[in-house]
Design an enzyme around this catalytic site. Sequence first.
Site, PDB file in Angstrom:
ATOM      1  N   SER A 198      -4.643   0.509  -1.578  1.00  0.00           N
ATOM      2  CA  SER A 198      -3.745   0.618  -1.527  1.00  0.00           C
ATOM      3  C   SER A 198      -2.679  -0.008  -0.573  1.00  0.00           C
ATOM      4  CB  SER A 198      -3.552   2.389  -1.074  1.00  0.00           C
ATOM      5  OG  SER A 198      -3.912   2.791   0.153  1.00  0.00           O
ATOM      6  N   CYS A 240       2.101   5.122   7.446  1.00  0.00           N
ATOM      7  CA  CYS A 240       2.663   4.908   6.114  1.00  0.00           C
ATOM      8  C   CYS A 240       2.309   5.121   4.728  1.00  0.00           C
ATOM      9  CB  CYS A 240       2.184   3.248   6.361  1.00  0.00           C
ATOM     10  SG  CYS A 240       2.956   2.690   7.807  1.00  0.00           S
TER      11      CYS A 240
END
Length: 221
Positions: free
Chosen positions: A38, A154
């Site tokens: 990711s 995040c």
Amino acid sequence: MALAVIVGVGGLGCPVAVSLADAGVDLRLVDDDVVELSNLQRQVLFRTADVGRDKVLVAARRLAERYPDLTIETRRARLDQAEAESLLGGADVVIDATDDPGARFIINDWALAHGVPAVIGGVHRFQGMVLAHAGRGPCLRCLFEEEGPALETCAQGGVLGAMAGLVGHLQAERALQILGGATLAATGFVTTLDGLAGRVRHVPLPDGCERCSGGRRALAA
Ligand SMILES: [Zn+2]
């Protein structure tokens, strides 16, 4: 040759490292994380085949391929108060690329205490900010007196890769201004970037907190 210590080799740290290496600045990369799938959308030094490997080692190798004359040190570590001196010592400028409020204040305070410039950055969804000090005030604490409640990470909130790139390259540019002696042009204000409105603002910082002015404001009051 100047040495920049980059704390965090992620969405901000990758563009910071590339821009500073481009300018011929030696680097010390500090991060204790491994590459995850990711990350790749915004962490431009990593490839799919790097998933699971130490970020600092992959980043250093990739930078060394392109900039063989630079010295690139790696520290696989997480910045905390106890480790600040050993991880940051020797820096000509420290870059906060952690997006971690705790580490951000450790960097701000260590840099003030040692008269070392610091460039602090943050990015969240479509918002970004950059604040630099030159080893003296005004500093991060003039804006935020102390670490606030934890924001979404995040991973939870999401970060637009382009915003991380913008903020990271701007942090590198501020560091180069300071290393080049253009300190006044780079400090004394916070830059905020609003990616949705397409707006960049430079907001002057208040006059100096007790941390960076040695209590001068308290004495004057
Ligand atoms: Zn301050």
